[in-house]
Design an enzyme around this catalytic site. Structure first.
Site, mmCIF file in Angstrom:
data_model
loop_
_atom_site.group_PDB
_atom_site.id
_atom_site.type_symbol
_atom_site.label_atom_id
_atom_site.label_comp_id
_atom_site.label_asym_id
_atom_site.label_seq_id
_atom_site.Cartn_x
_atom_site.Cartn_y
_atom_site.Cartn_z
ATOM 1 N N ARG A 119 42.262 25.610 5.935
ATOM 2 C CA ARG A 119 41.146 26.312 6.568
ATOM 3 C C ARG A 119 41.310 26.248 8.079
ATOM 4 N NH1 ARG A 119 38.149 23.751 2.207
ATOM 5 N NH2 ARG A 119 37.141 25.335 0.902
ATOM 6 N N HIS A 225 42.687 33.477 9.627
ATOM 7 C CA HIS A 225 42.342 32.978 8.296
ATOM 8 C C HIS A 225 43.029 33.756 7.185
ATOM 9 C CE1 HIS A 225 38.994 35.987 8.928
ATOM 10 N NE2 HIS A 225 39.429 36.349 7.747
ATOM 11 N N ARG A 228 45.661 31.717 5.189
ATOM 12 C CA ARG A 228 45.172 30.984 4.011
ATOM 13 C C ARG A 228 45.035 31.924 2.817
ATOM 14 N NH1 ARG A 228 41.937 26.743 1.888
ATOM 15 N NH2 ARG A 228 39.975 27.435 0.951
ATOM 16 N N HIS A 251 38.018 23.967 -3.476
ATOM 17 C CA HIS A 251 36.774 24.454 -4.071
ATOM 18 C C HIS A 251 36.506 23.739 -5.398
ATOM 19 C CE1 HIS A 251 35.651 27.662 -1.389
ATOM 20 N NE2 HIS A 251 36.870 28.168 -1.415
ATOM 21 N N TYR A 260 41.825 35.286 -6.764
ATOM 22 C CA TYR A 260 43.272 35.270 -6.542
ATOM 23 C C TYR A 260 44.049 35.411 -7.841
ATOM 24 C CZ TYR A 260 42.063 33.915 -1.825
ATOM 25 O OH TYR A 260 41.553 33.914 -0.558
#
Length: 270
Positions: A119, A225, A228, A251, A260
């Protein structure tokens, strides 16, 4: 909803949400170009970047209020038409092209942010003893946040799942070893990434480096970002399981990882 109907504290909160979490990803779009699909992708990206569940919820409510007001005022004529572009995903070759376009001290940062699924504030908090090159892992224990005053605050990830160990591909280990010999603080627990003058890395300073690298590489305009996002997509494409993706992303919920697992190919949107 107009700002003049809000109390000063609420108006300040809305301004911050707009500037940091809505305009940064939607500011270049017309209201008529924002559809359901774009909102879902924006929401997933915000969860992915980890500002915190409370902040994400507040930003979502504000965006919903803005769009509802636009619809009621007939500014949105075809709200059901979805025209948003997919968030860009770099190929492996493009990631290395970008890494070669930044100054040498930041090459490893680009590669680690991508293939380690870091992140935004995590590279600045990373320390030498968080990297185990023999085991090919990076241990994420902290993140750096920049305050409006300019102060940098280092703290634990916003959730228990954010503290994680990510397995790295062999292809970047040589670059990490090269970096550790030259550019980081040399103490066993020294910072891995520092600025040119040895100070703790600031995202605002790296943004300038990023803009120059995009121009030099000839790649399309993407956000930091998106590295990532690229890493998560590549991991899914190479067969990572749902549990493995959740661990890499930090997560505890399956919702973001499922995006994804069902993502299309890994070529950059042109």
């Amino acid at each position: 909803m107009t700002e003049r109907t809000l109390k000063p504290k609420a108006a300040q909160l809305h301004e911050g949400l707009l500037r940091l979490h809505i305009e940064s990803t939607s500011g270049d779009k017309l209201v008529t170009e924002i559809g359901n699909r774009h909102v879902r992708q924006w929401h997933t990206g915000l969860l992915d970047d980890g500002p915190g569940a409370s902040t994400v919820a507040k930003a979502y409510r504000l965006l919903r209020a803005i769009l509802n007001a636009a619809f009621e005022d007939d500014l949105i004529k075809n709200a059901g038409v979805e025209r948003p572009k997919e968030r860009p995903v770099l190929t492996v070759a493009e990631v290395f092209t970008l890494a070669a376009s930044v100054p040498p001290r930041f090459r490893a940062l680009v590669l680690l942010a991508t293939f380690g699924s870091l992140r935004g504030g995590e590279p600045a908090a990373l320390r030498r003893d968080h990297l185990d090159l023999e085991a090919r892992t990076v241990r994420i224990e902290a993140s750096v946040s920049g305050m409006k005053t300019g102060e940098l605050i280092t703290g634990r990830p916003k959730s228990d799942a954010g503290a994680r160990v990510v397995t790295l591909p062999e292809v970047i280990i040589g670059d990490l070893a090269w970096h550790l010999q030259r550019f980081n603080e040399q103490a066993p627990d020294g910072l891995v990434f520092v600025g040119e003058k040895g100070a703790q890395l600031r995202r605002s300073n790296f943004t300038k480096v990023w803009a120059k690298a995009l121009t030099k590489s000839g790649l399309p305009k993407i956000h930091i970002h998106d590295l990532r996002h690229t890493g998560n997509t590549l991991a899914a494409a190479t067969g990572a399981t749902l549990k493995e993706l959740m661990t890499r992303m930090g997560h505890s919920s399956t919702k973001a990882a499922m995006v994804y697992l069902h993502a299309p190919g890994t070529g950059t949107e042109r």
